[in-house]
Scaffold this active site. Sequence first.
Site, PDB file in Angstrom:
ATOM      1  NE  ARG A 150      -3.694  -2.033   2.791  1.00  0.00           N
ATOM      2  CZ  ARG A 150      -3.523  -3.157   3.461  1.00  0.00           C
ATOM      3  NH1 ARG A 150      -2.355  -3.385   4.074  1.00  0.00           N
ATOM      4  NH2 ARG A 150      -4.487  -4.063   3.568  1.00  0.00           N
ATOM      5  CE  LYS A 174      -6.578  -0.082   4.526  1.00  0.00           C
ATOM      6  NZ  LYS A 174      -7.850  -0.243   3.776  1.00  0.00           N
ATOM      7  CG  HIS A 244      -4.361   1.085  -4.016  1.00  0.00           C
ATOM      8  ND1 HIS A 244      -3.565   1.094  -2.882  1.00  0.00           N
ATOM      9  CD2 HIS A 244      -5.405   0.268  -3.715  1.00  0.00           C
ATOM     10  CE1 HIS A 244      -4.111   0.330  -1.948  1.00  0.00           C
ATOM     11  NE2 HIS A 244      -5.232  -0.179  -2.432  1.00  0.00           N
ATOM     12  NE  ARG A 247      -3.042  -3.124  -1.599  1.00  0.00           N
ATOM     13  CZ  ARG A 247      -2.767  -4.001  -0.646  1.00  0.00           C
ATOM     14  NH1 ARG A 247      -1.514  -4.397  -0.472  1.00  0.00           N
ATOM     15  NH2 ARG A 247      -3.712  -4.477   0.130  1.00  0.00           N
ATOM     16  CG  HIS A 270      -6.872  -7.991   1.204  1.00  0.00           C
ATOM     17  ND1 HIS A 270      -7.109  -8.395  -0.096  1.00  0.00           N
ATOM     18  CD2 HIS A 270      -6.556  -6.667   1.134  1.00  0.00           C
ATOM     19  CE1 HIS A 270      -6.949  -7.362  -0.912  1.00  0.00           C
ATOM     20  NE2 HIS A 270      -6.627  -6.308  -0.186  1.00  0.00           N
ATOM     21  CE1 TYR A 279      -6.605  -6.646  -7.219  1.00  0.00           C
ATOM     22  CE2 TYR A 279      -6.944  -7.585  -5.052  1.00  0.00           C
ATOM     23  CZ  TYR A 279      -6.585  -6.525  -5.845  1.00  0.00           C
ATOM     24  OH  TYR A 279      -6.212  -5.337  -5.264  1.00  0.00           O
TER      25      TYR A 279
END
Length: 307
Positions: A150, A174, A244, A247, A270, A279
């Site tokens: 990220r 995150k 992004h 990514r 994630h 994806y």
Amino acid sequence: MGEAALAQQAEAWLAYLEAARRASGHTLAAYRRDLRLLQALLAERGVTELVSADTLALRQAVSALHRRGLAPRSIQRFLSACRGLFAYMIGQGLMSANPALGVQAPRGARTLPKVLDVDQAARLLDAEPRSEESLRDKAIMELFYSSGLRLSELCGLDISALDLNEALVTVTGKGNRTRTLPVGRQALAALREWLQLRRQWPRAAHCPALFVSRRGTRLGTRAVQVRLAQHARENGLPQHLHPHMLRHSFASHLLESSSDLRAVQELLGHANLSTTQVYTHLDFQHLAKVYDAAHPRAGRRREETPE
């Protein structure tokens, strides 16, 4: 509990998120805006006490936001802020039930992330650096595409997070979760070149950041965004390039080759597999295009018309 008390409870919850959950400044700012919006929407419906908010009032608020044209994802975040605040108040003994639990945002069309195809990625990454800064930027782009970072993760990297001998980089993502990622051969080569150049920038010596400006300060997110967009224009890419997108390209190209959704989830950091599953839709689009172009009867059905 009037407006001042609502604001006080909101700030107390945000402080808790920052301290206990290590929520990012971006998340806190977004939730703060959402809670101010909640206060305004409740006031429009005559609800001046937060403890008096019920499920009907929350559903009416969501309907009002939808009529104003707010995107479904933004409404979902608004509801997430409401649920979090009410849950915090229940924990403080101020409420007995969470009125936002039964409320859902309207469903919107699922937008797929834009990606570079393999040839576009190669055109961008194989371009010869035109300056010292562009040599640094090449290392940035290679690392984005090699390891699926990220933007905030890349800008937060220190040199100490990089292990060139083992070809690994450790990032904090995150929720303050850390993960260690492999770094590809070409990204390693670009990083070694950058680190050699970095040692020649005298003001950079005292900064721990992996990527710095000539002033010796950590490179910020906006600077990275601007530089990547500039490189895309210089190399003739048809779309606006943002970090992004590299990514997304990393994830999509990896999934096309491996079909290992769980591995891609771990690499991207994630928390939920459902986030990664977008994806698979990109991969299906690619397969559908191949089918349309190659199958002997796929194109014929489109060309035939009823007599």
